[in-house]
Design a protein around this motif. Structure first.
Motif, PDB file in Angstrom:
ATOM      1  N   ALA A 294      -5.590   2.784  -6.359  1.00  0.00           N
ATOM      2  CA  ALA A 294      -4.415   3.647  -5.241  1.00  0.00           C
ATOM      3  C   ALA A 294      -4.001   4.722  -6.120  1.00  0.00           C
ATOM      4  CB  ALA A 294      -3.405   2.616  -4.790  1.00  0.00           C
ATOM      5  N   GLU A 295      -4.334   4.697  -7.618  1.00  0.00           N
ATOM      6  CA  GLU A 295      -3.611   5.986  -8.309  1.00  0.00           C
ATOM      7  C   GLU A 295      -4.264   7.275  -7.842  1.00  0.00           C
ATOM      8  OE1 GLU A 295      -4.657   5.624 -12.478  1.00  0.00           O
ATOM      9  OE2 GLU A 295      -3.224   3.766 -12.862  1.00  0.00           O
ATOM     10  N   ASN A 296      -3.198   8.141  -7.904  1.00  0.00           N
ATOM     11  CA  ASN A 296      -3.762   9.729  -7.413  1.00  0.00           C
ATOM     12  C   ASN A 296      -4.166   9.662  -5.994  1.00  0.00           C
ATOM     13  OD1 ASN A 296      -3.080  10.485 -10.188  1.00  0.00           O
ATOM     14  ND2 ASN A 296      -5.048   9.790 -10.791  1.00  0.00           N
ATOM     15  N   CYS A 297      -3.622   8.826  -5.115  1.00  0.00           N
ATOM     16  CA  CYS A 297      -4.344   8.821  -3.742  1.00  0.00           C
ATOM     17  C   CYS A 297      -3.560   9.985  -2.908  1.00  0.00           C
ATOM     18  CB  CYS A 297      -3.975   7.671  -3.249  1.00  0.00           C
ATOM     19  SG  CYS A 297      -4.681   7.444  -1.458  1.00  0.00           S
ATOM     20  N   THR A 298      -4.416  11.068  -2.525  1.00  0.00           N
ATOM     21  CA  THR A 298      -3.849  11.791  -1.462  1.00  0.00           C
ATOM     22  C   THR A 298      -3.746  11.531   0.013  1.00  0.00           C
ATOM     23  OG1 THR A 298      -5.984  13.014  -1.551  1.00  0.00           O
ATOM     24  CG2 THR A 298      -4.383  13.748  -3.166  1.00  0.00           C
ATOM     25  N   ALA A 299      -4.630  10.311   0.185  1.00  0.00           N
ATOM     26  CA  ALA A 299      -4.648   9.949   1.739  1.00  0.00           C
ATOM     27  C   ALA A 299      -3.302   9.349   2.091  1.00  0.00           C
ATOM     28  CB  ALA A 299      -5.677   8.921   1.607  1.00  0.00           C
TER      29      ALA A 299
END
Length: 245
Positions: free
Chosen positions: A77-82
């Motif tokens: 889930a890291e750096n998730c832009t969704a």
């Protein structure tokens, strides 16, 4: 008409998963959902050359090697832009309409997180595997809103809610109740967790009777420990009704 779903990140932690991971990813790619999905497979060890194994599929592979399903999911889930996160187990083959059902309550504002269900398709499984899948399909099919727990075999959560509670607790080693504890923190913060029984997948995992008993005992011990540490009711930590017992 159907609401166009925003970008969704599907996180699949993989540990000793070469037998099922390809079918799991292909099932996501075959989904009928209108969601624009990105798939992240987290290599958590003992998968051989996972990148080569999935080379022809549109997935991102990130390493974890943590020994913790919680840490692996957080890594995915890291750096998730969704705005939406979906968590799937690597041995779950979702039905074509699963994601459509799972995401709908999030898109229409009826929930902040959702959990799906196992299907009643138990073809090819051992007796222990069939029993476990049908038991959970029956229990989850009866759940009513709202829950105080989460389920990472098939689950979705708004990225803002995931971030607000700090993701999964990496103090949990292996896969041992970290999803239920995550759900308890979501509920305590006022986030709504909705069961979606029609969001189904087959759990392609064979269990011997010995493994079935050992697994349920371990999870039962965790549920009682969690109950003692929480302010919730014992029923918040219990799948089965009195009639089921």
């Amino acid at each position: 008409g159907r609401m166009r779903a925003p970008l969704t990140r599907v996180v699949i932690p993989a540990y000793r998963a070469t037998r099922t991971i390809r079918d799991c990813v292909c099932a996501v790619l075959s989904s009928t959902t209108s969601a624009d999905c990105e798939i992240v497979v987290v290599d958590d060890g003992e998968n051989g050359d996972l990148a080569a194994f999935l080379a022809d599929l549109p997935v991102a592979i990130v390493p974890s090697f943590s020994g913790s399903a919680a840490a692996a999911r957080n890594r995915g889930a890291e750096n998730c832009t969704a705005p939406l996160l979906v968590f799937l187990d690597a041995d779950v083959m979702i039905e074509p309409c699963c994601l459509e059902h799972l995401l709908a309550p999030l898109l229409y504002g009826d929930a902040d997180a959702t959990v799906g269900n196992y299907s009643r398709d138990v073809a090819g499984l051992s007796f222990g595997g069939r029993y476990k899948q049908l038991y959970i399909a029956c229990m989850n099919g009866r759940r009513r809103p709202y829950l105080h727990t989460f389920w990472t075999a098939i689950g979705a959560v708004e990225a803002r809610a995931f971030a607000a509670v700090g993701g999964f607790d990496t103090a949990f080693k292996g896969a041992n109740g970290e999803d239920a504890e995550f759900g308890a923190r979501l509920a305590a913060r006022g986030f709504r967790i909705l069961p979606v029984p029609d969001a189904r997948g087959q759990h392609r995992h064979s269990l011997s009777l010995r493994q079935l008993v050992a697994n349920d005992w371990r999870k039962g011990v965790f549920a009682l420990r969690h109950y003692r540490q929480s302010d919730g009711a014992l029923s918040d930590n219990c799948h089965a009704t009195r009639r089921d017992k």
